[in-house]
Design an enzyme around this catalytic site. Structure first.
Site, mmCIF file in Angstrom:
data_model
loop_
_atom_site.group_PDB
_atom_site.id
_atom_site.type_symbol
_atom_site.label_atom_id
_atom_site.label_comp_id
_atom_site.label_asym_id
_atom_site.label_seq_id
_atom_site.Cartn_x
_atom_site.Cartn_y
_atom_site.Cartn_z
ATOM 1 N N HIS A 166 0.531 -1.484 -0.136
ATOM 2 C CA HIS A 166 0.040 -0.009 0.001
ATOM 3 C C HIS A 166 0.570 1.366 0.264
ATOM 4 C CE1 HIS A 166 -3.409 2.368 0.547
ATOM 5 N NE2 HIS A 166 -3.896 1.783 1.170
ATOM 6 N N ASP A 381 -9.919 -4.857 -18.114
ATOM 7 C CA ASP A 381 -10.083 -5.245 -18.893
ATOM 8 C C ASP A 381 -8.981 -6.570 -19.635
ATOM 9 O OD1 ASP A 381 -11.397 -7.143 -21.491
ATOM 10 O OD2 ASP A 381 -12.110 -5.872 -22.506
#
Length: 457
Positions: A166, A381
Site C-alpha cells: 500500500h 479488461d
C-alpha cells in the site's frame, strides 16, 4: 441486503510461483516515496480481485500466459514495482529499483463462475486459495511489492487477484496499473496513461509547517478495551440498491439534501456499527473518511501519478451523541470532515507526518470508510471483457481487522446496480448491526433514539 453465507468449497491447484521481471532492462536507481506514502498506516498489503467470464472469441488463448507476458511488458513502464523497499534514516522509505520482479502464481480451480452464484462479493469462498499468501512475501521491506495470482476456472473464465504494497499505491494507482496490463494484453505497445512518479509533489516543506489539527492521528489510549477483538470475527457484505439508498435519504433534513451517497452510507454505517459494538456512552468515537485529494491541488496532481494521493479526515463525537441523535447528526459530521481536505490540508498532513515520525492513524474506537465506486475496477479488461466483479477482496484489511469498509460498485444476478459494503464485526455485534440497518432501511423510527442501550465492552 446481506446475502446468505455460502458453503461453496473447491480445490485450487497452484503451480510453482515465479518472479516476473520487466521484459526489458530498466534503470537501477533509488526512488523516494512521498511523505504521504510512507506513513505507518499504509505499511501493509492491500488485496483486490477480479472475476472474468469465458469469452468464446478468446478460444485457445490462455489468460495465465497472456497476463504473465503483459505484466512483464507493463513493468518496463512501472519498473519501481519490480523493485524492493528499503528504509532509510527517520523511517524514510525508498524503492531500490532492482528489476527483480513481482510474484506471479499460476493456478487452476475445479469450480465454475456460475457456482459462485451470489457469492461474487466479499467475503469470497476459499479466498486464501485465490490469492495465496506466499510465506515470507508479505513483509513491507525487502520483499516483492506486488503479488498476482491468475486462477483458471472450469468454465473457461478466470480470476485475477492482486496484492500491492500500500505504500506504493492505492485504489486509483492499482487500477491504473491493471488497466495498463489490460491494454498491453489486448495488443497495445504502451499504456495510454503513462505512469508518473514525482512523489516529491507530496513531500513536507523544509522546515515543516503544520496548519491543521489532524486529529485522525491523535494518540488515544484504549482505556476501555474497545479495540475490536480479533477472534470470532464475521465477514458479511451488504448490498444497497438505489431504492434502499432512497429509503435512507428520507432521514436527511432539507438543509443536508445534497449529500452524496458515500456521505449518507458512511453516516448510516458508522451509527449502526457504533450501536452494535456498544462503546462506553461517554467515550469518543471516530469516523475516518478516505478522501482522494488528487484533484484538490492547483494544478491537480499529474495524470498518471500512481502514489497515494488521499487523506484520512476524521469526525469525532461521543457514543451517546452519535447513537441518540438522528442520522442527520452523523451525516453533518461526515460532510464537515470530508470538506476539510484541500491542497493546504495535504501539505499540512505531509508536514505533520514527518515531524511526528510517520505515525499510524488512530484505530481506537475508529471506523474507516473508503469509496471505490469510481475507482474503475469494473472496467479493467485483459481481453475477456469487463469483470463480473472487480474491487476490494475483503473488508477490515490493514493492521486492525474490522476498522475499514469499502463501497464497491456491483450488479447482482437480477441485473440491479448497487453498492456492496463488506463489514467485519464480532458475531454478536454483527447481529445487532443487521437489526439496526434493517430498521433504517424499512423506514422505521430511528432505533437509536428509543431503544439504544449503552454498556461497556
Amino acid at each position: 441486503m446481506a446475502p446468505p453465507a455460502t458453503a461453496l468449497v473447491f480445490t485450487v491447484r497452484r503451480c510453482k510461483l515465479e518472479l516476473v521481471a520487466p521484459a526489458k532492462p530498466t534503470p537501477h536507481e533509488f526512488k523516494q516515496l512521498s511523505d504521504i506514502d510512507d506513513q505507518e498506516g499504509l505499511r501493509f498489503q492491500i488485496p483486490d480481485i477480479q472475476f472474468y467470464k469465458y469469452d468464446p472469441s478468446m478460444q485457445g488463448k490462455d489468460p495465465v500466459r497472456v497476463i504473465r507476458e503483459a505484466l512483464a511488458k507493463t513493468l518496463v513502464f512501472y519498473y519501481p514495482l519490480a523493485g524492493r523497499l528499503r528504509e532509510g534514516p527517520d523511517r524514510k522509505l525508498v524503492v531500490e529499483c532492482t528489476g527483480e520482479g513481482i510474484v506471479f502464481i499460476e493456478a487452476d480451480a475445479d469450480v465454475t463462475l456460475e457456482q459462485f452464484g451470489d457469492a461474487l462479493q466479499p467475503p469470497f469462498p476459499c479466498w486464501e486459495e485465490l490469492l495465496f499468501d506466499v510465506p515470507g512475501s508479505g513483509e513491507v521491506l525487502n520483499c516483492p511489492l506486488v503479488l498476482v495470482q491468475v486462477t483458471r476456472l472450469k468454465c473457461g473464465g478466470f480470476i485475477f487477484a492482486l496484492r500491492v504494497n500500500h505504500t506504493m499505491s492505492y485504489a486509483a494507482g492499482s487500477v491504473q496499473f491493471m488497466a495498463a496490463v489490460g491494454e498491453i494484453a489486448r495488443g497495445a505497445s504502451s499504456p495510454s496513461i503513462l505512469p508518473v512518479w514525482q512523489r516529491h509533489l507530496l513531500n513536507a516543506r523544509d522546515p515543516p509547517r503544520v496548519k491543521f489539527a489532524h486529529r485522525e492521528y491523535d494518540e488515544v489510549a484504549d482505556t476501555k478495551g474497545t479495540l475490536i477483538p480479533l477472534d470470532d470475527m464475521l465477514h458479511k457484505s451488504f448490498f444497497f440498491v438505489p431504492t434502499e439508498v432512497s429509503a435512507l435519504r428520507k432521514f436527511v433534513p432539507h438543509h443536508l439534501g445534497k449529500c452524496s451517497t458515500f456521505e449518507l452510507l458512511t453516516a448510516c454505517l458508522w451509527r449502526c456499527r457504533t450501536i452494535a459494538i456498544k462503546p462506553d456512552p461517554n467515550e469518543e468515537v471516530r469516523i475516518i473518511c478516505v478522501v482522494d485529494a488528487r484533484s484538490k491541488f492547483n494544478p491537480p496532481l499529474p495524470i498518471g501519478y500512481y502514489g497515494n494521493g488521499f487523506a484520512f479526515p476524521v469526525a469525532i463525537t461521543t457514543t451517546e451523541k452519535l447513537c441518540k441523535n438522528p442520522l442527520s447528526y452523523a451525516l453533518e459530521l461526515v460532510k464537515k470532515a470530508k470538506n476539510e481536505v484541500n491542497e493546504e490540508y495535504m501539505r499540512s498532513l505531509a508536514n505533520m507526518l514527518v515531524t511526528r515520525g510517520r505515525p499510524h492513524f488512530t484505530v481506537v474506537r475508529a471506523y474507516l470508510v473508503s469509496d471505490l465506486t469510481r475507482a474503475g475496477f469494473k472496467d479493467v479488461d485483459f481481453g475477456w471483457g469487463k469483470p463480473v466483479y472487480g474491487g476490494a477482496a475483503k473488508g477490515g484489511v490493514g493492521a486492525i481487522p474490522g476498522v475499514a469498509s469499502f463501497l464497491i460498485p456491483f450488479k447482482n444476478n437480477m441485473g440491479e446496480d448497487g453498492i456492496v459494503v463488506p463489514i467485519c464485526l464480532p458475531a454478536p455485534a454483527m447481529e445487532i448491526f443487521v437489526k439496526e440497518l434493517d430498521g433504517l432501511l424499512k423506514g422505521q423510527p430511528e432505533i437509536g433514539n428509543s431503544k439504544f442501550i449503552v454498556s461497556s465492552l
